[in-house]
Design a protein around this motif. Structure first.
Motif, PDB file in Angstrom:
ATOM      1  N   PRO A   2      -3.125   5.742   2.794  1.00 29.38           N
ATOM      2  CA  PRO A   2      -4.212   4.988   2.158  1.00 29.38           C
ATOM      3  C   PRO A   2      -5.533   5.245   2.883  1.00 29.38           C
ATOM      4  CG  PRO A   2      -2.399   3.538   2.819  1.00 29.38           C
ATOM      5  CD  PRO A   2      -2.165   4.855   3.472  1.00 29.38           C
ATOM      6  N   SER A   3      -6.601   5.201   2.155  1.00 27.77           N
ATOM      7  CA  SER A   3      -7.943   5.249   2.740  1.00 27.77           C
ATOM      8  C   SER A   3      -8.065   4.088   3.713  1.00 27.77           C
ATOM      9  CB  SER A   3      -8.973   5.127   1.613  1.00 27.77           C
ATOM     10  OG  SER A   3      -9.888   4.082   1.852  1.00 27.77           O
ATOM     11  N   SER A  44      -7.548  -7.485   5.392  1.00 21.01           N
ATOM     12  CA  SER A  44      -8.409  -8.608   5.778  1.00 21.01           C
ATOM     13  C   SER A  44      -8.125  -9.861   4.949  1.00 21.01           C
ATOM     14  CB  SER A  44      -9.878  -8.212   5.669  1.00 21.01           C
ATOM     15  OG  SER A  44     -10.181  -7.860   4.337  1.00 21.01           O
ATOM     16  N   THR A  45      -7.430  -9.710   3.832  1.00 19.01           N
ATOM     17  CA  THR A  45      -7.087 -10.899   3.044  1.00 19.01           C
ATOM     18  C   THR A  45      -6.099 -11.793   3.790  1.00 19.01           C
ATOM     19  OG1 THR A  45      -5.243  -9.795   1.903  1.00 19.01           O
ATOM     20  CG2 THR A  45      -7.401  -9.696   0.845  1.00 19.01           C
ATOM     21  N   MET A  48      -9.897  -3.495   3.409  1.00 17.31           N
ATOM     22  CA  MET A  48     -10.122  -4.410   2.287  1.00 17.31           C
ATOM     23  C   MET A  48      -8.849  -5.221   2.023  1.00 17.31           C
ATOM     24  SD  MET A  48     -12.251  -5.411  -0.061  1.00 17.31           S
ATOM     25  CE  MET A  48     -13.499  -4.305  -0.757  1.00 17.31           C
ATOM     26  N   LEU A  49      -7.712  -4.514   2.066  1.00 18.01           N
ATOM     27  CA  LEU A  49      -6.420  -5.136   1.777  1.00 18.01           C
ATOM     28  C   LEU A  49      -5.995  -6.094   2.894  1.00 18.01           C
ATOM     29  CD1 LEU A  49      -3.904  -4.987  -0.164  1.00 18.01           C
ATOM     30  CD2 LEU A  49      -3.004  -3.254   1.387  1.00 18.01           C
ATOM     31  N   ILE A  94       0.558   4.782  -2.176  1.00 19.12           N
ATOM     32  CA  ILE A  94       0.030   6.061  -1.649  1.00 19.12           C
ATOM     33  C   ILE A  94       0.521   6.245  -0.219  1.00 19.12           C
ATOM     34  CG2 ILE A  94      -2.157   5.029  -0.848  1.00 19.12           C
ATOM     35  CD1 ILE A  94      -3.573   7.626  -1.763  1.00 19.12           C
ATOM     36  N   ASN A 122     -23.223  -1.768   6.292  1.00 15.99           N
ATOM     37  CA  ASN A 122     -23.305  -1.717   4.832  1.00 15.99           C
ATOM     38  C   ASN A 122     -22.410  -2.753   4.157  1.00 15.99           C
ATOM     39  OD1 ASN A 122     -25.144   0.485   4.657  1.00 15.99           O
ATOM     40  ND2 ASN A 122     -23.477   1.816   5.310  1.00 15.99           N
ATOM     41  N   GLU A 123     -21.980  -3.741   4.937  1.00 21.83           N
ATOM     42  CA  GLU A 123     -21.158  -4.838   4.422  1.00 21.83           C
ATOM     43  C   GLU A 123     -19.775  -4.409   3.964  1.00 21.83           C
ATOM     44  OE1 GLU A 123     -23.080  -7.487   1.717  1.00 21.83           O
ATOM     45  OE2 GLU A 123     -24.766  -7.836   3.067  1.00 21.83           O
ATOM     46  N   ASN A 124     -19.329  -3.219   4.375  1.00 18.64           N
ATOM     47  CA  ASN A 124     -17.931  -2.869   4.146  1.00 18.64           C
ATOM     48  C   ASN A 124     -17.079  -3.686   5.113  1.00 18.64           C
ATOM     49  OD1 ASN A 124     -18.286  -0.591   2.270  1.00 18.64           O
ATOM     50  ND2 ASN A 124     -19.386   0.303   4.012  1.00 18.64           N
ATOM     51  N   ILE A 125     -15.934  -4.167   4.642  1.00 22.50           N
ATOM     52  CA  ILE A 125     -15.066  -4.945   5.507  1.00 22.50           C
ATOM     53  C   ILE A 125     -14.333  -4.006   6.467  1.00 22.50           C
ATOM     54  CG2 ILE A 125     -13.028  -6.446   5.570  1.00 22.50           C
ATOM     55  CD1 ILE A 125     -13.908  -7.529   2.828  1.00 22.50           C
ATOM     56  N   ALA A 139       0.845  -1.203   0.000  1.00 16.85           N
ATOM     57  CA  ALA A 139       0.000   0.000   0.000  1.00 16.85           C
ATOM     58  C   ALA A 139       0.876   1.248   0.000  1.00 16.85           C
ATOM     59  CB  ALA A 139      -0.927  -0.014   1.211  1.00 16.85           C
ATOM     60  N   ARG A 193     -10.713   2.548   4.641  1.00 12.23           N
ATOM     61  CA  ARG A 193     -11.607   1.511   4.122  1.00 12.23           C
ATOM     62  C   ARG A 193     -10.829   0.554   3.226  1.00 12.23           C
ATOM     63  NH1 ARG A 193     -14.335  -0.172  -0.269  1.00 12.23           N
ATOM     64  NH2 ARG A 193     -16.417  -1.049   0.032  1.00 12.23           N
ATOM     65  N   GLU A 194      -9.988   1.107   2.344  1.00 14.55           N
ATOM     66  CA  GLU A 194      -9.250   0.238   1.423  1.00 14.55           C
ATOM     67  C   GLU A 194      -8.152  -0.543   2.155  1.00 14.55           C
ATOM     68  OE1 GLU A 194     -10.487  -0.377  -1.392  1.00 14.55           O
ATOM     69  OE2 GLU A 194     -11.930   1.267  -1.448  1.00 14.55           O
ATOM     70  N   MET A 195      -7.583   0.044   3.221  1.00 13.08           N
ATOM     71  CA  MET A 195      -6.616  -0.712   4.024  1.00 13.08           C
ATOM     72  C   MET A 195      -7.288  -1.945   4.623  1.00 13.08           C
ATOM     73  SD  MET A 195      -3.560   0.082   3.904  1.00 13.08           S
ATOM     74  CE  MET A 195      -2.631  -0.618   5.257  1.00 13.08           C
TER      75      MET A 195
END
Lengths: 413, 413
Positions: free
Chosen positions: B61-62, B71-72, B68-69, B58, B142-145, B54, B64-66
């Motif tokens: 990082p946002s 949690s994998t 998303m990243l 950038i 809202n199902e965002n991770i 990440a 929310r996107e962190m």
């Protein structure tokens, strides 16, 4: 001004630099006034690395758990892509397949999309966001994560393009577009500006370098124009679309040769009704895909049946053929796995005659023996000796003028 | 016979061999007749690698996107753990945080669990499956991770244990358990068999090696017995549980020294009401956590106020202190970031006196000056010169007999 889906394959998002380059492609499209949906695959070797990890633990992993594992590859890509777009100062939001309601059946590792509830995507597009969706994945009705199998990210892109009535679906990949023949085999192969869904489907071995036939069939069904282009340069790609008038003028669009088949002959079968049915019933039961079939004329009440199967299924097919031989009182089973399938494809064949004759003549001139022939409305395929494959391809490519610009091609026939 | 949650940290699932070893632990527990829920973290360095990826793209990082990243990481671990359990011939199924209904607020990267709908876990447990859940993650409404921040996998494990009324929550980690002092600093530190939630919370710097205080508070609130043990050997670990009678006999359970604090003195403040309030109001506004505070007696209408803050906040706190100095007409601001906080902790302190006196005496004997003192019901902390930290810790550890078995400790006071 419209809605464009842009799909980036694994090599196009392999590292930070490539992700940034892809993000620039996306924002250029957005700046041109379009709504943009981005579909990404797993980065470069990620999927292979994950498969290796699984294999270190168990020989045959559960397909459900493989999907759980592999779907992380695209999830990493979407997050990084969103960040790269943010870094350029644009709004973007990423979603997994499940989050955007890509619902599939439950056949893990090769699931089929059942329906897509694109409400969340529409909402984010209306908010002005670039929407990034993980390719290759969905969820079943019980929210288990599924993957779509080979070419899955293309399928996701095409499915989203069709349900959202996108104006175009860009397929960014590591080749420039679709060529009249494989440029590694035919040095003067020419990039096509345009080709129809049907042609690309028949040119499977060419198309497979770029897109899996399943996604092309999907695009054809929903009439989604596909634009195959390189993610590494700005050169024009190839538009795959439905047949349009000027395509009719192109008699032959492309030529291809593949070495993926093997030939089996069951010799001297007593020629009574139902024998062929028995043969192919048994082969089908083994889930083996038969391509070409010929049966020669009966001599003294006995006939030979020859068919081709994928080379990878040869062993299995031979075992079945041996079993059938006994049941049918046939004489022997022969096989040849040193064959090649040479094909020429073109929509114009429908309205122009002489294509087959021209193909057979040039092969004769080159002293290449034709072992089997099969034709469709827009394709002619010949089985030849594998040793002559490249030479035959070049000869055919030249005789149909595929290296020349289109109008000249049309003129030649 | 019961329900046991087993949590494996990143080092315990770092590679295929360790995952297999962890799977054996799980199946042994299952074979003993228990239902088992397994919670896993991301493998070893995965999270750091993802953060680096990440950062290549950038600077900030946002969040929310962190999420998303990152949690994998756990998603890979759960799939591999399920496969490893399958390889041993046992039924297992993995779930992401979202799939088992771990719903959090929307504060990405440090979300808090709001509620858990454990129906799916219960169903799979009833089916006889070992259930594997990704630690550290959930979804918002809202199902965002989302991810739970530091110690998040422990939080997941404890939350599941509490909602499912588990009999025990095993925390497998890379240390053997909780020690009377950090074994790297006190060579004869002894592993504790049992310790109360309150003690481990006070021994934060010891506990933090093993579990984040947030999870321990959670466990305390829902009375979930935590069993901290090594994933690399079968030695007895440490049970963290609510206070029980025989704990009262242990006057001091552990000692710890930390070098994370700095001391600030605002000198010669006019001694009128409300001055202290002004100081700590300003500090609090900067989101700086003040630990110890002392104010000396007023001399000629002026007093000194000394307080400690995290060393990482020193610069920020000093700037604020300089501003306050002017507002309060104080004389000067002094600071010292070469201090250490030495603490002894024990439930028995409540009912035994003389602990503080004993601690102060041994420090005097060692000629170590005490700069500040703070006490709670079950803890005494002294600020001393950083240079004497380890010596002071060893002296205190010895005088309270922490190297000896528990009954002897009790006898000594």
């Amino acid at each position: 001004m419209g809605l464009i889906v842009q799909k980036f394959g694994g090599t196009s998002v392999a590292d930070a630099e490539r992700i940034k380059a892809a993000a620039r492609r996306v924002t250029e499209t957005y700046d041109a006034g379009n709504k943009v949906i981005v579909v990404v695959s797993a980065r470069g070797q990620t999927t292979d690395e994950l498969i290796e990890l699984a294999n270190e633990i168990i020989d045959k992993p559960s397909t459900r758990e493989m999907d759980m594992l592999l779907s992380t590859g695209e999830q990493v890509s979407i997050a990084l892509m969103a960040m790269a777009i943010h870094a350029l100062g644009y709004p973007a939001i990423s979603f997994t397949g499940g989050q955007v309601g890509i619902v599939t059946d439950s056949f893990h590792t090769k699931a089929r999309i059942r329906n897509i509830n694109a409400d969340r995507i529409r909402k984010e597009l209306d908010n002005g966001s670039i929407v990034i969706v993980a390719g290759f994945q969905g969820i079943d009705v019980n929210e288990n994560i599924t993957t779509l199998g080979r070419g899955g990210s293309d399928t996701t892109a095409v499915a989203l393009a069709s349900i959202l009535h996108a104006d175009r679906c860009d397929i960014f990949t590591d080749v420039d577009g679709i060529y009249t023949a494989d440029p590694r085999k035919v040095p003067n192969a020419r990039k096509l500006n345009k080709i129809s869904y049907d042609e690309i489907l028949e040119l499977a071995s060419l198309g497979a370098q770029v897109m899996h036939s399943r996604s092309i069939e999907f695009a054809k069904k929903y009439n989604v124009p596909l634009y195959v282009r390189s993610s590494f340069n700005n050169s024009e790609g190839t538009l795959i679309c439905k047949e349009i008038d000027d395509m009719e003028n192109i008699v032959v669009s492309g030529a291809t040769v593949s070495k993926n088949d093997a030939k089996i002959t069951i010799r001297s079968i007593p020629d009574v009704p139902g024998q062929a049915a028995k043969i192919f019933h048994e082969i089908a039961k083994k889930n083996i895909n038969v391509d070409m079939i010929i049966q020669n004329a009966s001599v003294e009440g006995r006939a030979d049946v020859t068919f081709t199967v994928p080379r990878s299924d040869l062993k299995n097919a031979l075992e079945t053929a041996e079993k059938i031989k006994k049941d049918l009182w046939a004489m022997e089973v022969l096989y040849d796995d040193k064959i090649a399938k040479l094909s020429v494809v073109g929509i114009g064949m429908r309205s122009h005659c002489g294509v087959a004759e021209k193909m057979f003549s040039i092969l004769a001139e080159e002293k290449i023996n034709i072992q089997m022939i099969s034709t469709s409305e827009i394709k002619i395929s010949c089985i030849i000796d594998e040793a002559h494959a490249e030479r035959a391809l070049n000869a055919v490519h030249k005789i149909f003028g595929l290296n020349l610009v289109k109008n000249e091609v049309a003129a030649k026939v």
